[in-house]
Design an enzyme around this catalytic site. Sequence first.
Site, PDB file in Angstrom:
ATOM      1  N   SER A  65     -46.379  50.935  48.350  1.00 53.77           N
ATOM      2  CA  SER A  65     -47.261  49.828  47.968  1.00 53.77           C
ATOM      3  C   SER A  65     -46.573  49.060  46.851  1.00 53.77           C
ATOM      4  O   SER A  65     -47.023  48.983  45.724  1.00 53.77           O
ATOM      5  CB  SER A  65     -48.631  50.353  47.517  1.00 53.77           C
ATOM      6  OG  SER A  65     -48.530  51.077  46.320  1.00 53.77           O
ATOM      7  N   HIS A  82     -50.499  55.104  51.412  1.00 52.29           N
ATOM      8  CA  HIS A  82     -49.838  56.412  51.356  1.00 52.29           C
ATOM      9  C   HIS A  82     -50.308  57.381  52.432  1.00 52.29           C
ATOM     10  O   HIS A  82     -49.808  58.496  52.529  1.00 52.29           O
ATOM     11  CB  HIS A  82     -50.032  57.047  49.976  1.00 52.29           C
ATOM     12  CG  HIS A  82     -49.358  56.278  48.883  1.00 52.29           C
ATOM     13  ND1 HIS A  82     -49.630  56.469  47.555  1.00 52.29           N
ATOM     14  CD2 HIS A  82     -48.422  55.305  48.931  1.00 52.29           C
ATOM     15  CE1 HIS A  82     -48.889  55.636  46.835  1.00 52.29           C
ATOM     16  NE2 HIS A  82     -48.159  54.920  47.650  1.00 52.29           N
ATOM     17  N   GLU A 113     -55.525  56.022  45.117  1.00 51.81           N
ATOM     18  CA  GLU A 113     -55.372  57.297  44.408  1.00 51.81           C
ATOM     19  C   GLU A 113     -56.587  57.623  43.542  1.00 51.81           C
ATOM     20  O   GLU A 113     -57.033  56.783  42.761  1.00 51.81           O
ATOM     21  CB  GLU A 113     -54.131  57.248  43.480  1.00 51.81           C
ATOM     22  CG  GLU A 113     -52.843  57.004  44.236  1.00 51.81           C
ATOM     23  CD  GLU A 113     -51.655  56.654  43.331  1.00 51.81           C
ATOM     24  OE1 GLU A 113     -51.660  57.040  42.143  1.00 51.81           O
ATOM     25  OE2 GLU A 113     -50.739  55.972  43.822  1.00 51.81           O
ATOM     26  N   GLU A 126     -47.810  61.482  48.486  1.00 51.25           N
ATOM     27  CA  GLU A 126     -47.628  62.100  47.171  1.00 51.25           C
ATOM     28  C   GLU A 126     -48.260  63.488  47.083  1.00 51.25           C
ATOM     29  O   GLU A 126     -48.361  64.067  46.001  1.00 51.25           O
ATOM     30  CB  GLU A 126     -48.212  61.185  46.081  1.00 51.25           C
ATOM     31  CG  GLU A 126     -47.481  59.849  46.006  1.00 51.25           C
ATOM     32  CD  GLU A 126     -48.033  58.924  44.926  1.00 51.25           C
ATOM     33  OE1 GLU A 126     -49.048  59.276  44.281  1.00 51.25           O
ATOM     34  OE2 GLU A 126     -47.446  57.847  44.730  1.00 51.25           O
ATOM     35  N   ASP A 141     -56.040  54.727  40.968  1.00 46.32           N
ATOM     36  CA  ASP A 141     -55.144  53.612  41.242  1.00 46.32           C
ATOM     37  C   ASP A 141     -55.702  52.913  42.470  1.00 46.32           C
ATOM     38  O   ASP A 141     -55.637  53.462  43.570  1.00 46.32           O
ATOM     39  CB  ASP A 141     -53.700  54.068  41.486  1.00 46.32           C
ATOM     40  CG  ASP A 141     -52.778  52.881  41.779  1.00 46.32           C
ATOM     41  OD1 ASP A 141     -53.262  51.725  41.755  1.00 46.32           O
ATOM     42  OD2 ASP A 141     -51.574  53.113  42.036  1.00 46.32           O
ATOM     43  N   GLU A 167     -56.074  51.696  37.502  1.00 47.48           N
ATOM     44  CA  GLU A 167     -54.828  50.952  37.710  1.00 47.48           C
ATOM     45  C   GLU A 167     -55.018  49.908  38.817  1.00 47.48           C
ATOM     46  O   GLU A 167     -55.683  50.177  39.821  1.00 47.48           O
ATOM     47  CB  GLU A 167     -53.754  51.975  38.110  1.00 47.48           C
ATOM     48  CG  GLU A 167     -52.363  51.417  38.360  1.00 47.48           C
ATOM     49  CD  GLU A 167     -51.409  52.548  38.765  1.00 47.48           C
ATOM     50  OE1 GLU A 167     -51.562  53.692  38.278  1.00 47.48           O
ATOM     51  OE2 GLU A 167     -50.513  52.293  39.580  1.00 47.48           O
ATOM     52  N   ASP A 185     -49.889  47.782  37.227  1.00 48.94           N
ATOM     53  CA  ASP A 185     -48.687  48.307  37.894  1.00 48.94           C
ATOM     54  C   ASP A 185     -48.039  47.149  38.661  1.00 48.94           C
ATOM     55  O   ASP A 185     -47.105  46.509  38.168  1.00 48.94           O
ATOM     56  CB  ASP A 185     -49.096  49.462  38.819  1.00 48.94           C
ATOM     57  CG  ASP A 185     -47.994  49.897  39.769  1.00 48.94           C
ATOM     58  OD1 ASP A 185     -46.823  49.561  39.535  1.00 48.94           O
ATOM     59  OD2 ASP A 185     -48.295  50.591  40.780  1.00 48.94           O
ATOM     60  N   LYS A 217     -42.297  51.952  35.759  1.00 49.80           N
ATOM     61  CA  LYS A 217     -41.487  52.528  36.833  1.00 49.80           C
ATOM     62  C   LYS A 217     -40.092  51.927  36.711  1.00 49.80           C
ATOM     63  O   LYS A 217     -39.910  50.738  37.025  1.00 49.80           O
ATOM     64  CB  LYS A 217     -42.075  52.146  38.188  1.00 49.80           C
ATOM     65  CG  LYS A 217     -43.441  52.759  38.512  1.00 49.80           C
ATOM     66  CD  LYS A 217     -44.034  52.065  39.740  1.00 49.80           C
ATOM     67  CE  LYS A 217     -45.214  52.820  40.322  1.00 49.80           C
ATOM     68  NZ  LYS A 217     -45.931  51.993  41.341  1.00 49.80           N
ATOM     69  N   HIS A 226     -43.911  58.006  38.691  1.00 50.77           N
ATOM     70  CA  HIS A 226     -43.111  58.235  39.903  1.00 50.77           C
ATOM     71  C   HIS A 226     -43.375  57.119  40.916  1.00 50.77           C
ATOM     72  O   HIS A 226     -44.170  56.220  40.668  1.00 50.77           O
ATOM     73  CB  HIS A 226     -43.488  59.594  40.515  1.00 50.77           C
ATOM     74  CG  HIS A 226     -44.900  59.678  41.041  1.00 50.77           C
ATOM     75  ND1 HIS A 226     -45.355  60.713  41.817  1.00 50.77           N
ATOM     76  CD2 HIS A 226     -45.989  58.849  40.892  1.00 50.77           C
ATOM     77  CE1 HIS A 226     -46.620  60.514  42.139  1.00 50.77           C
ATOM     78  NE2 HIS A 226     -47.029  59.409  41.582  1.00 50.77           N
ATOM     79  N   LYS A 259     -47.683  59.795  35.360  1.00 48.46           N
ATOM     80  CA  LYS A 259     -48.276  59.918  36.684  1.00 48.46           C
ATOM     81  C   LYS A 259     -47.184  60.392  37.623  1.00 48.46           C
ATOM     82  O   LYS A 259     -46.272  59.632  37.956  1.00 48.46           O
ATOM     83  CB  LYS A 259     -48.823  58.546  37.119  1.00 48.46           C
ATOM     84  CG  LYS A 259     -49.670  58.618  38.379  1.00 48.46           C
ATOM     85  CD  LYS A 259     -50.342  57.294  38.704  1.00 48.46           C
ATOM     86  CE  LYS A 259     -49.459  56.408  39.545  1.00 48.46           C
ATOM     87  NZ  LYS A 259     -50.219  55.410  40.348  1.00 48.46           N
TER      88      LYS A 259
END
Length: 399
Positions: free
Chosen positions: A40, A144, A153, A194, A230, A273, A300, A325, A353, A376
């Site tokens: 994403s 994901h 998430e 994940e 998230d 997030e 993010d 990131k 990550h 995270k």
Amino acid sequence: LISNVSLRRVLDSRGNPTVEADVLTESGGFGRAAAPSGASTGEYEAIELPPSEAIASARRHAIPRLVGEVHAGNQREVDAALRAADGTDDFSEIGANSAVAISMAAAKAGADVLGAPLYQHLGGTFRGENFPIPLGNVVGGGEHAKEATHIQEFLAAPVGAPSVSEAVFANAAVHARASEILDERGTPAAKGDEGAWAPPISDAEAFEVMDQAVSDTEDELGFEIRFGLDMAAAELYDEEEDGYVYGDEVKSTDEQIEYVADLVDEYELVYVEDPLDENDYEGFAELTDRVGDRTLICGDDLFVTNVERLQDGIDADAANSILIKPNQIGTLSDAFDAIELANRNGYETIISHRSGETEDTTIAHLAVATDAAFIKTGTVQGERTAKLNELIRIADDAV
Ligand code: PGA
Ligand code: ZN
């Protein structure tokens, strides 16, 4: 001085190729690092090239500027050489994947030359004694996983854990408890990229599962555990609909803000997030104004670890925290600049990550080196536990 840089394709956790770099120095220092990869991804991220292209281009343009030219321990010079070799704003020439692998491998070689752990090389001898709280991905979907929740998430946040190790194990316990609850409800789940449970349930049900898993684990362990999200809302946002698409339902921007603000209060979320689209600084600002006193609103895809986008966000009061990131921007120096700008403006930082990862542990060191509030990096699964176990080792002075 750097005496050799080698690049190769290795596997990431999704089975895709990614770039790994080895950096050697004349004095015998060695560092190895690999680039992660997002699913994403934000629209404004630095460019990830197909690994073979990124490797060929970095061999042609970057390696000649590094070998015999730059000290591995001088991170600013290494990263400036990578920028100069690339010549674009977004690493579209050598690839942000080649750049970040070399940048991180050089940092490790620099630490090796010093005989110091990486977090100390990056953070200095007088770095803080605080450790980041791990945000653990327990349930999720979005980009994901197929046929799972719309929200990407649901993240456990063991805010009351007395130590890093207890926090890491608390997240694993919430993850295990969530699995039991899902079984009891008759919705056994596959896992997403994940390692989070990816059940075919609604977001509303996922909130129930998460709330129960967190409070059961809290009772069992005896310290405070909360949770956050998230939303990766840029993936939900549809320009044509001018709204956020949740299956058959579309929420307008106002409704999305209302929805998130209600969730923050109902579930006492500590972290949200990307609650809005990556272009909607205004919507972010409105939400932060409403709930930013009691939760972290984190950018993010909004900020992509980019100082210019972060400065715009600071000017607009768009958020109160930033996800970091390194591969979104291409070098450790750029990531540090974003962290410093965030710190100077009272923004919390969360080191993160990507959904595609390797065994590389650089982000664990980066989080400790920079006194990040959170890290995270998943909950279970080898490429995630690599970082979590490294955090435990760092806290134990065993790296
Ligand atoms: P990504 O997801 O690595 O697939 O971009 C992680 C995130 O959105 O934080
Ligand atoms: Zn995200």
